[in-house]
Design a protein around this motif. Structure first.
Motif, PDB file in Angstrom:
ATOM      1  N   ILE A  16     -41.860 -49.075 -46.450  1.00 55.38           N
ATOM      2  CA  ILE A  16     -41.593 -50.452 -46.033  1.00 55.38           C
ATOM      3  C   ILE A  16     -42.175 -50.750 -44.647  1.00 55.38           C
ATOM      4  N   GLY A  17     -42.340 -49.720 -43.821  1.00 54.09           N
ATOM      5  CA  GLY A  17     -42.933 -49.914 -42.500  1.00 54.09           C
ATOM      6  C   GLY A  17     -44.359 -50.417 -42.542  1.00 54.09           C
ATOM      7  N   GLN A  18     -45.030 -50.283 -43.702  1.00 52.72           N
ATOM      8  CA  GLN A  18     -46.399 -50.788 -43.816  1.00 52.72           C
ATOM      9  C   GLN A  18     -46.454 -52.308 -43.677  1.00 52.72           C
ATOM     10  N   ALA A  19     -45.311 -52.961 -43.915  1.00 52.93           N
ATOM     11  CA  ALA A  19     -45.256 -54.423 -43.738  1.00 52.93           C
ATOM     12  C   ALA A  19     -45.448 -54.807 -42.275  1.00 52.93           C
ATOM     13  N   ASN A  69     -59.265 -43.697 -36.448  1.00 53.11           N
ATOM     14  CA  ASN A  69     -58.385 -44.573 -35.671  1.00 53.11           C
ATOM     15  C   ASN A  69     -57.470 -45.387 -36.579  1.00 53.11           C
ATOM     16  N   GLU A  70     -58.030 -45.879 -37.677  1.00 54.52           N
ATOM     17  CA  GLU A  70     -57.231 -46.669 -38.630  1.00 54.52           C
ATOM     18  C   GLU A  70     -56.183 -45.790 -39.314  1.00 54.52           C
ATOM     19  N   MET A  71     -56.552 -44.548 -39.595  1.00 56.92           N
ATOM     20  CA  MET A  71     -55.585 -43.626 -40.198  1.00 56.92           C
ATOM     21  C   MET A  71     -54.414 -43.361 -39.255  1.00 56.92           C
ATOM     22  N   GLN A  72     -54.694 -43.252 -37.975  1.00 61.87           N
ATOM     23  CA  GLN A  72     -53.622 -43.038 -36.994  1.00 61.87           C
ATOM     24  C   GLN A  72     -52.679 -44.235 -36.958  1.00 61.87           C
ATOM     25  N   VAL A  73     -53.235 -45.436 -37.123  1.00 60.83           N
ATOM     26  CA  VAL A  73     -52.408 -46.651 -37.186  1.00 60.83           C
ATOM     27  C   VAL A  73     -51.507 -46.606 -38.415  1.00 60.83           C
ATOM     28  N   VAL A  74     -52.095 -46.256 -39.558  1.00 61.65           N
ATOM     29  CA  VAL A  74     -51.336 -46.218 -40.815  1.00 61.65           C
ATOM     30  C   VAL A  74     -50.220 -45.178 -40.746  1.00 61.65           C
ATOM     31  N   LYS A  75     -50.481 -44.050 -40.106  1.00 66.41           N
ATOM     32  CA  LYS A  75     -49.474 -42.987 -40.016  1.00 66.41           C
ATOM     33  C   LYS A  75     -48.206 -43.436 -39.282  1.00 66.41           C
ATOM     34  N   LYS A  76     -48.338 -44.490 -38.489  1.00 66.89           N
ATOM     35  CA  LYS A  76     -47.179 -44.992 -37.744  1.00 66.89           C
ATOM     36  C   LYS A  76     -46.187 -45.719 -38.653  1.00 66.89           C
ATOM     37  N   HIS A  77     -46.574 -45.936 -39.931  1.00 64.10           N
ATOM     38  CA  HIS A  77     -45.665 -46.676 -40.817  1.00 64.10           C
ATOM     39  C   HIS A  77     -44.362 -45.912 -41.059  1.00 64.10           C
ATOM     40  N   VAL A  78     -44.392 -44.588 -40.922  1.00 68.06           N
ATOM     41  CA  VAL A  78     -43.158 -43.803 -41.124  1.00 68.06           C
ATOM     42  C   VAL A  78     -42.124 -44.176 -40.063  1.00 68.06           C
ATOM     43  N   ALA A  79     -42.562 -44.203 -38.809  1.00 67.96           N
ATOM     44  CA  ALA A  79     -41.655 -44.591 -37.718  1.00 67.96           C
ATOM     45  C   ALA A  79     -41.220 -46.045 -37.868  1.00 67.96           C
ATOM     46  N   GLN A  80     -42.137 -46.899 -38.301  1.00 74.02           N
ATOM     47  CA  GLN A  80     -41.801 -48.313 -38.511  1.00 74.02           C
ATOM     48  C   GLN A  80     -40.754 -48.457 -39.614  1.00 74.02           C
ATOM     49  N   SER A  81     -40.916 -47.686 -40.696  1.00 75.05           N
ATOM     50  CA  SER A  81     -39.934 -47.719 -41.795  1.00 75.05           C
ATOM     51  C   SER A  81     -38.563 -47.315 -41.289  1.00 75.05           C
ATOM     52  N   LEU A  82     -38.528 -46.231 -40.543  1.00 76.87           N
ATOM     53  CA  LEU A  82     -37.267 -45.738 -40.002  1.00 76.87           C
ATOM     54  C   LEU A  82     -36.610 -46.783 -39.106  1.00 76.87           C
ATOM     55  N   GLY A  83     -37.410 -47.429 -38.262  1.00 75.86           N
ATOM     56  CA  GLY A  83     -36.883 -48.457 -37.373  1.00 75.86           C
ATOM     57  C   GLY A  83     -36.302 -49.637 -38.127  1.00 75.86           C
ATOM     58  N   LEU A  84     -36.911 -49.976 -39.259  1.00 76.54           N
ATOM     59  CA  LEU A  84     -36.439 -51.116 -40.051  1.00 76.54           C
ATOM     60  C   LEU A  84     -35.112 -50.835 -40.759  1.00 76.54           C
ATOM     61  N   VAL A  85     -34.943 -49.602 -41.252  1.00 74.63           N
ATOM     62  CA  VAL A  85     -33.763 -49.324 -42.076  1.00 74.63           C
ATOM     63  C   VAL A  85     -32.570 -48.789 -41.289  1.00 74.63           C
ATOM     64  N   LYS A  86     -32.813 -48.217 -40.123  1.00 83.21           N
ATOM     65  CA  LYS A  86     -31.713 -47.619 -39.355  1.00 83.21           C
ATOM     66  C   LYS A  86     -30.678 -48.680 -39.005  1.00 83.21           C
ATOM     67  N   GLY A  87     -29.425 -48.359 -39.296  1.00 87.02           N
ATOM     68  CA  GLY A  87     -28.351 -49.288 -38.980  1.00 87.02           C
ATOM     69  C   GLY A  87     -28.061 -50.287 -40.081  1.00 87.02           C
ATOM     70  N   GLU A  88     -28.939 -50.348 -41.107  1.00 87.80           N
ATOM     71  CA  GLU A  88     -28.694 -51.262 -42.227  1.00 87.80           C
ATOM     72  C   GLU A  88     -27.565 -50.725 -43.105  1.00 87.80           C
ATOM     73  N   LYS A  89     -26.729 -51.609 -43.588  1.00 88.88           N
ATOM     74  CA  LYS A  89     -25.607 -51.209 -44.447  1.00 88.88           C
ATOM     75  C   LYS A  89     -26.121 -50.618 -45.754  1.00 88.88           C
ATOM     76  N   GLY A  90     -25.524 -49.503 -46.156  1.00 87.44           N
ATOM     77  CA  GLY A  90     -25.870 -48.890 -47.443  1.00 87.44           C
ATOM     78  C   GLY A  90     -27.001 -47.881 -47.392  1.00 87.44           C
ATOM     79  N   ILE A  91     -27.613 -47.692 -46.230  1.00 94.11           N
ATOM     80  CA  ILE A  91     -28.691 -46.698 -46.103  1.00 94.11           C
ATOM     81  C   ILE A  91     -28.049 -45.321 -45.909  1.00 94.11           C
ATOM     82  N   THR A  92     -28.363 -44.386 -46.791  1.00 95.82           N
ATOM     83  CA  THR A  92     -27.724 -43.068 -46.784  1.00 95.82           C
ATOM     84  C   THR A  92     -28.655 -42.009 -46.183  1.00 95.82           C
TER      85      THR A  92
END
Length: 339
Positions: A133-136, A152-175
């Motif tokens: 979801i961080g790819q959004a 360089n573009e691959m390094q940008v794409v690899k950041k989607h993992v951290a972005q995904s984590l940032g989006l879901v952390k603290g959301e209700k129902g995330i296990t």
């Protein structure tokens, strides 16, 4: 040369619990396909909206994904073949959300085969829906680039993992299980993955399952920069890279999906083309198929259902790309599966 799993022994059958993926009596793939086709398109549209909202900076509505996960798992338990067939449809223009729904379907089918309980499978499906979801939040021009990405573009794409984590952390129902799938689906057993380069003993089974499914769907889908490969090529890749992927789970994944997964078009040794309709867990190279085309004279014939396990003289000689014979897979599925 790579060797695909052989027919299972009696002992392997006991360990594998193949009954976990048997289709309930009375629910045919045709009956479930009608409902699954409608829901698949509805879910794709919802995921497109969900993805667009995040790209636009709006708050994430996790309940949308929860409803989709519940529906996917329910369909898989009624007849796992129907939704699995739909994962074979390709469209490079909507790869991102198709990848979300396809991985959720494949994870659910595989987890059911492995004997997971329905409640846990729903969690796994949610993890799959959220894993990228961080790819959004990534530059969409990079993700839709029609050629291979540079370093360089691959390094940008690899950041989607951290972005995904940032989006879901603290959301209700995330296990914790969902977080594990999101954070570690690009990690590899030998430490060659990202973002942390951790090794096998630190990778949970759900993360290993997600890694296999993620790579399989990415390799077989049409994407902006490449045409998808046939499933057998993706399965060979997973088998060949034992240092990166859990080899026992890869073997089971192949037994679950089949060497030629449902929805694949195959060529038989009698010059006929057939659509794979149902896998064979005991002998993955002998699925149930629907013969529909004369490859020698290039014309459609009256469709006929055949169980290759019961036909000694008939065997699959190759997987076929629909375009090789100017076949429209979506139309074929509607013709032969909608009742």
């Amino acid at each position: 040369m790579l060797h695909f799993p052989k027919p299972e022994t009696t002992q392997a059958k006991v360990e594998q619990k193949p009954a976990a993926n048997e289709v309930p009596q009375g629910i045919t793939v045709q009956q479930e396909f009608l409902k699954a086709s409608v829901h698949y398109e509805q879910h794709s549209r919802k995921l497109q909206g969900f993805y667009s909202d995040i790209t636009s900076g709006l708050k994430m509505n996790v309940s949308v994904l929860d409803d989709i996960a519940v529906d996917i798992v329910s369909s898989v338990f009624r007849n796992h073949n129907a939704l699995t067939i739909l994962t074979r449809l390709r469209d490079k223009h909507i790869y991102n959300w198709r990848h979300m729904i396809n991985t959720a379907i494949l994870v659910s089918v595989f987890a059911k085969y492995l004997g997971y309980k329905e409640k846990t499978i729903k969690e796994l499906a949610m993890g799959a829906l959220l894993h990228d979801i961080g790819q959004a939040k990534m530059p969409q021009g990079v993700l839709s680039k029609p050629s291979a990405l540079n370093n360089n573009e691959m390094q940008v794409v690899k950041k989607h993992v951290a972005q995904s984590l940032g989006l879901v952390k603290g959301e209700k129902g995330i296990t914790p299980l969902m977080l594990e799938m999101i954070v570690n689906h690009h990690e590899r057993l030998d430490g060659s993955g990202y973002p942390r380069g951790i090794t096998g003993e630190k990778l949970s089974r759900p993360a290993r399952i997600m890694a296999i499914v993620d790579v399989y769907d990415a390799m077989t889908a049409d994407r902006p920069h490449q045409m998808g490969e046939e499933p057998i090529s993706a399965l060979r890749y997973l088998l060949a890279n034992k240092q990166m992927f859990d080899s026992e789970l890869v073997q089971r994944f192949i037994k679950c999906l089949g060497v030629h997964p449902v929805g694949t078009i195959v060529k038989l040794n009698n010059e006929r083309l057939a659509l794979v309709m149902e896998g064979n867990h005991q002998n993955p190279i002998k699925p149930k198929v629907k013969i529909f085309y004369n490859a020698k004279h290039k014309h459609h014939i009256t469709a006929k259902d055949v169980n290759l396990n019961e036909e000694q003289d008939l065997k699959i000689v190759a997987s076929i790309k629909p375009l090789d014979y100017q076949l429209n897979l979506a139309r074929l599925l509607k013709e032969h599966l909608l009742v």
